[in-house]
Design an enzyme around this catalytic site. Structure first.
Site, PDB file in Angstrom:
ATOM      1  N   ARG A 201     -13.202  -8.384   2.260  1.00 33.09           N
ATOM      2  CA  ARG A 201     -12.732  -8.387   3.650  1.00 33.09           C
ATOM      3  C   ARG A 201     -13.912  -8.438   4.626  1.00 33.09           C
ATOM      4  O   ARG A 201     -13.839  -9.096   5.669  1.00 33.09           O
ATOM      5  CB  ARG A 201     -11.835  -7.166   3.905  1.00 33.09           C
TER       6      ARG A 201
ATOM      7  N   ARG B 104       0.864  -1.195   0.000  1.00 30.02           N
ATOM      8  CA  ARG B 104       0.000   0.000   0.000  1.00 30.02           C
ATOM      9  C   ARG B 104       0.892   1.233   0.000  1.00 30.02           C
ATOM     10  O   ARG B 104       2.080   1.124   0.341  1.00 30.02           O
ATOM     11  CB  ARG B 104      -0.862   0.028   1.253  1.00 30.02           C
TER      12      ARG B 104
ATOM     13  N   ARG C 287     -10.124   4.129   6.335  1.00 33.96           N
ATOM     14  CA  ARG C 287      -8.697   3.886   6.131  1.00 33.96           C
ATOM     15  C   ARG C 287      -8.323   4.158   4.676  1.00 33.96           C
ATOM     16  O   ARG C 287      -7.217   4.628   4.388  1.00 33.96           O
ATOM     17  CB  ARG C 287      -8.342   2.434   6.523  1.00 33.96           C
TER      18      ARG C 287
END
Ligand code: ADP
Ligand code: 5GP
Length: 402
Positions: free
Chosen positions: A279, A175, A268
């Protein structure tokens, strides 16, 4: 996996006589256990070679090349082998560094029995021996977005000299601000799969479509630095660690609700919508398993972050005044280059041998292996090392103050 290929005795003889060591300068040992003889040696002793293992099965009259798990020791300048507890062979390597001289080849421990059953093949497993104990690692699991990383960062920031993070391997892409070797070891699937096959991983799992895993070295590097290891792994990984020899504290972090979890993942902002959905779908099963499987010693709800952090510190015994980090005991053992090895009960006596000392040598070194802990696929800990003046001191339980 089928039976390991058999070699004919002549093949093996030729292989060994080409340097594996039947002639030997001590580069090969053979140890009998029941119907099997474990032959440990190396073809050459350059810096890239490692100790290899062959098994002679006396009942079938066959040589077998086993699957060898764990990181293999380097041969250095020869070794001695001593059978311990009918399930592992202790290897004492001459000319190595103090932190690389004691190894264990597990041939019939619980771990090896499980691996044999799972692969239906002959299996042995290496583990490096170290002095003293390490503090129990802390395994932290919970669904993605629940706040595991945030809590771990808080702990590492407040107690930098006390905790170290086990850097996992993953096949997912980094990321934005993630650094290779710090947040993860970002790796190719084929390389990671080969390392898993070679027994270099403590656990691994396919999580949200990518491969994640904890290498043995990741955990041991932290323990060797005298810090307590923190692992951030999913529930499947926690289950695998529970089943292996690593003695750890298992903590599950649960969200106050699914809607709050979803909001945290969105805020986030590190995943695509598709990844967020994946997820969240996985989170339901993880929460169910985390709460009901009996894997976890502690379940903490991360509703209020500060409160959850205080509870985490409390269960780790950190809620009082800042604890002083105990000085780590030395891992290494300074072996005399030239020595002989004998075994008395659970004690291995190493006698320095120099032309001058003859039989009168004092300062015999004793490795007490009665309190060994852990083992393959990780380290074997708890080696107690001290010196004595004579073998009779060993028989009488006398040792010099350290
Ligand atoms: P994980 O490592 O479990 O995937 P993170 O630590 O990355 O989760 O946290 C996900 C997001 O939730 C981050 O943006 C973090 O700041 C936020 N967060 C963590 N704990 C809380 C909390 N108790 N309340 C609100 N937001 C939180
Ligand atoms: P992320 O991609 O958000 O960093 O991590 C996704 C999930 O993978 C998290 O649940 C995290 O705990 C898990 N994970 C991270 N490293 C490992 C690992 O080494 N082994 C296992 N089994 N899971 C891991």
């Amino acid at each position: 996996m089928g039976e390991a290929p058999a070699l004919c005795v002549e093949d093996l003889k030729e292989r060994f006589s080409n340097g594996f060591g039947l002639r030997s300068k001590g580069f090969e040992t053979s140890t009998d256990l029941g119907d099997k003889t474990f032959v440990i040696g190396c073809n050459n002793n350059d810096s890239t070679s490692s100790l290899e293992v062959h098994i002679y099965d006396k009942s079938r009259g066959k040589w077998v090349i086993p699957t060898v798990l764990g990181i293999k020791p380097k041969p250095y300048e020869g070794h001695s082998a001593v059978l311990l507890n009918e399930d592992r062979i202790m290897i004492i390597i001459r000319g190595s560094t103090p932190d690389d001289c004691i190894w264990f080849l597990e041939v019939d421990t619980e771990y090896v029995k499980q691996q044999k059953k799972a692969s239906d093949a002959e299996v042995v497993a290496w583990s490096k021996g170290v002095r003293g104990d390490a503090e129990k690692p802390v395994v932290i699991s919970g669904p993605s977005g629940v706040g595991k990383g945030t809590l771990i960062n808080m702990l590492m920031k407040e107690f930098p000299s006390m905790f170290g993070f086990s850097v996992s391997h993953t096949t997912r892409a980094p990321r934005g601000t993630e650094k290779n070797g710090v947040h993860y070891h970002f790796t190719e699937r084929s390389i990671m799969e080969k390392d898993i096959k070679d027994g270099k991983f403590l656990e691994f799992a396919s999580v949200h479509g990518n491969l994640y895993g904890t290498s043995i070295e990741a955990v041991e590097a932290v323990a060797d630095s005298g810090k307590r290891c923190i692992l951030d792994i999913d529930v499947q990984g926690a289950k695998s660690v529970r089943a292996c020899s690593l003695d750890a504290v298992f903590v599950f972090i649960s969200p106050p609700s699914m809607s709050e979890l979803e909001e945290r993942l969105r805020l986030r902002g590190t995943e695509t919508e598709e990844q967020i959905q994946k997820r969240l779908r996985n989170a339901k099963a993880e929460i169910e398993q985390g709460k009901s499987s009996g894997i976890f010693d502690h379940i903490l709800c991360n509703d209020n972050l500060e409160k959850c952090y205080e509870n985490l510190k409390k269960l780790l015994g950190l809620d009082g005044s800042v604890p002083v980090n105990p000085k780590p005991s030395p891992n290494g053992i300074d072996l005399p280059w030239n020595h002989s090895v004998s075994k008395i009960d659970n004690k291995i006596v190493i006698k320095p041998e120099t032309p001058e000392s003859g039989n009168a040598s004092k300062n015999l070194m004793v490795l007490d292996v009665s309190l060994l802990k852990g083992g393959a696929p990780s380290r074997t800990r708890g080696l107690n090392v001290y010196t004595i003046d004579s073998i009779s001191d060993c028989l009488n339980g006398i040792h010099k103050p350290s």
